[in-house]
Write a protein that holds these residues in place. Structure first.
Motif, PDB file in Angstrom:
ATOM      1  N   GLY A  67       0.811  -1.209   0.000  1.00 10.72           N
ATOM      2  CA  GLY A  67       0.000   0.000   0.000  1.00 10.72           C
ATOM      3  C   GLY A  67       0.847   1.263   0.000  1.00 10.72           C
ATOM      4  N   TYR A  68       1.893   1.264   0.811  1.00 12.35           N
ATOM      5  CA  TYR A  68       2.783   2.427   0.864  1.00 12.35           C
ATOM      6  C   TYR A  68       3.499   2.615  -0.472  1.00 12.35           C
ATOM      7  N   ALA A  69       3.899   1.505  -1.092  1.00 17.17           N
ATOM      8  CA  ALA A  69       4.574   1.569  -2.390  1.00 17.17           C
ATOM      9  C   ALA A  69       3.675   2.179  -3.460  1.00 17.17           C
ATOM     10  N   LEU A  70       2.408   1.829  -3.442  1.00 17.26           N
ATOM     11  CA  LEU A  70       1.465   2.398  -4.405  1.00 17.26           C
ATOM     12  C   LEU A  70       1.343   3.909  -4.239  1.00 17.26           C
ATOM     13  N   ASP A  71       1.288   4.355  -3.003  1.00 15.47           N
ATOM     14  CA  ASP A  71       1.177   5.792  -2.757  1.00 15.47           C
ATOM     15  C   ASP A  71       2.420   6.538  -3.229  1.00 15.47           C
ATOM     16  N   ARG A  72       3.598   5.970  -3.002  1.00 13.18           N
ATOM     17  CA  ARG A  72       4.837   6.601  -3.460  1.00 13.18           C
ATOM     18  C   ARG A  72       4.907   6.621  -4.987  1.00 13.18           C
ATOM     19  N   ALA A  73       4.452   5.551  -5.619  1.00 13.49           N
ATOM     20  CA  ALA A  73       4.437   5.503  -7.083  1.00 13.49           C
ATOM     21  C   ALA A  73       3.486   6.551  -7.644  1.00 13.49           C
ATOM     22  N   ALA A  74       2.352   6.735  -6.979  1.00  9.22           N
ATOM     23  CA  ALA A  74       1.371   7.729  -7.436  1.00  9.22           C
ATOM     24  C   ALA A  74       1.957   9.134  -7.390  1.00  9.22           C
ATOM     25  N   LEU A  85      -3.653   3.265 -13.649  1.00  7.15           N
ATOM     26  CA  LEU A  85      -4.059   2.138 -12.813  1.00  7.15           C
ATOM     27  C   LEU A  85      -2.794   1.391 -12.426  1.00  7.15           C
ATOM     28  N   LEU A  86      -2.498   1.354 -11.127  1.00  2.00           N
ATOM     29  CA  LEU A  86      -1.289   0.721 -10.613  1.00  2.00           C
ATOM     30  C   LEU A  86      -1.658  -0.524  -9.829  1.00  2.00           C
ATOM     31  N   ASP A  87      -0.775  -1.513  -9.869  1.00  4.15           N
ATOM     32  CA  ASP A  87      -1.010  -2.774  -9.168  1.00  4.15           C
ATOM     33  C   ASP A  87       0.299  -3.232  -8.533  1.00  4.15           C
ATOM     34  N   VAL A  88       0.270  -3.454  -7.231  1.00  4.71           N
ATOM     35  CA  VAL A  88       1.399  -4.063  -6.525  1.00  4.71           C
ATOM     36  C   VAL A  88       0.845  -5.208  -5.694  1.00  4.71           C
ATOM     37  N   GLY A  89       1.219  -6.418  -6.033  1.00  5.53           N
ATOM     38  CA  GLY A  89       0.801  -7.582  -5.258  1.00  5.53           C
ATOM     39  C   GLY A  89      -0.689  -7.805  -5.194  1.00  5.53           C
ATOM     40  N   GLY A  90      -1.415  -7.418  -6.232  1.00  5.21           N
ATOM     41  CA  GLY A  90      -2.868  -7.620  -6.243  1.00  5.21           C
ATOM     42  C   GLY A  90      -3.648  -6.494  -5.609  1.00  5.21           C
ATOM     43  N   TYR A  92      -4.781  -2.544  -5.975  1.00  7.03           N
ATOM     44  CA  TYR A  92      -4.903  -1.582  -7.067  1.00  7.03           C
ATOM     45  C   TYR A  92      -5.050  -0.153  -6.538  1.00  7.03           C
ATOM     46  N   LEU A  93      -4.512   0.773  -7.316  1.00  3.89           N
ATOM     47  CA  LEU A  93      -4.696   2.196  -7.050  1.00  3.89           C
ATOM     48  C   LEU A  93      -5.066   2.855  -8.369  1.00  3.89           C
ATOM     49  N   TRP A  94      -6.238   3.490  -8.388  1.00  5.79           N
ATOM     50  CA  TRP A  94      -6.740   4.153  -9.599  1.00  5.79           C
ATOM     51  C   TRP A  94      -6.594   5.652  -9.429  1.00  5.79           C
ATOM     52  N   ILE A  95      -5.877   6.273 -10.340  1.00 12.26           N
ATOM     53  CA  ILE A  95      -5.640   7.713 -10.310  1.00 12.26           C
ATOM     54  C   ILE A  95      -6.371   8.335 -11.481  1.00 12.26           C
ATOM     55  N   GLY A  96      -7.161   9.359 -11.224  1.00  8.10           N
ATOM     56  CA  GLY A  96      -7.866  10.026 -12.307  1.00  8.10           C
ATOM     57  C   GLY A  96      -8.478  11.315 -11.805  1.00  8.10           C
ATOM     58  N   PRO A  97      -8.757  12.257 -12.692  1.00  9.87           N
ATOM     59  CA  PRO A  97      -9.352  13.526 -12.270  1.00  9.87           C
ATOM     60  C   PRO A  97     -10.735  13.317 -11.689  1.00  9.87           C
ATOM     61  N   ALA A  98     -10.998  14.010 -10.571  1.00 16.47           N
ATOM     62  CA  ALA A  98     -12.276  13.839  -9.874  1.00 16.47           C
ATOM     63  C   ALA A  98     -13.465  14.240 -10.739  1.00 16.47           C
ATOM     64  N   GLY A 151      -3.446   3.976  -0.901  1.00 16.75           N
ATOM     65  CA  GLY A 151      -3.057   2.583  -0.826  1.00 16.75           C
ATOM     66  C   GLY A 151      -2.736   2.093   0.567  1.00 16.75           C
ATOM     67  N   LEU A 152      -2.024   2.898   1.348  1.00 16.26           N
ATOM     68  CA  LEU A 152      -1.625   2.473   2.681  1.00 16.26           C
ATOM     69  C   LEU A 152      -2.831   2.231   3.572  1.00 16.26           C
TER      70      LEU A 152
END
Length: 204
Positions: A67-74, A85-90, A92-98, A151-152
């Motif tokens: 979860g922490y890795a996803l936030d740093r990648a974002a 759309l990012l995936d680490v170990g199953g 997911y983190l979805w980034i997009g304009p609100a 993610g965290l």
């Protein structure tokens, strides 16, 4: 973590986007190195302390790394990727304009058989994490899925709620979106009422 990040990202400047994706992958690799050297990470320590205070559960730092890795990648993609759309170990983190009404459907694996899904949940932004256990492990099958803005938070609370069990998790959701599957069926918090799709035969 021993897990690579996979990513799909969209943006106007493909060259800048490619560099940002490399930076995102590097940030994930650096977290592995920090954990191996037992470097203290304030965000992880703070959330672990909060969960321990609220639930009595002590989470292992390494279990929150994805979860922490996803936030740093974002952070590496911020201002460069229009959406990703990012995936680490199953997880997911979805980034997009609100302002954009986009979403992704994410499957929730069946704790009895990870090759099947018990439901699909609509991810509109933020992160989704599922913690599950097959009956071969302790004689019971259970999964807990948490949606959170980052993610965290999704990673940590899915682990905590899983240990609490579905009944306790749904009663103390900390204002998070939660889906639980156990012997009692599939249940979710009221805010997900129109975002969870379950096969008719399994619906509560």
């Amino acid at each position: 973590m021993g897990t690579m990040m996979s990513a799909a990202a969209w943006g106007v400047d493909s060259a800048r986007l490619a560099r940002a994706l490399e930076a995102a992958r590097d940030s994930v690799d650096r977290i592995d190195s920090l954990l191996q050297r037992r470097v203290r990470i304030a965000a992880l320590d703070s959330l672990r302390a909060d969960i321990r205070h609220r639930t009595g559960i002590v989470l292992v730092v390494e279990s929150l790394a994805a979860g922490y890795a996803l936030d740093r990648a974002a952070l590496a993609l911020a201002g460069i990727a229009d959406s990703a759309l990012l995936d680490v170990g199953g997880q997911y983190l979805w980034i997009g304009p609100a302002a954009r009404s986009t979403s992704r459907s994410v499957g929730i694996p069946d704790p009895d058989n990870s090759l099947r899904t018990v439901a699909h949940i609509e991810l509109r932004g933020g992160s989704v994490r599922t913690k599950s256990e097959s009956p071969e492990t302790h004689g019971r099958a259970r999964s807990v899925t948490v949606l959170a803005p980052d993610g965290l938070t999704a990673n940590a609370w899915s682990a905590a709620f899983f240990l609490l069990g579905c009944d306790s998790a749904l009663a103390a959701t900390q204002r998070l979106s939660v889906v639980c599957a156990d012997s009692a069926g599939i249940r979710w918090t009221t805010d997900l009422e129109k975002r969870v799709v379950v096969p008719t035969a399994r619906a509560p």
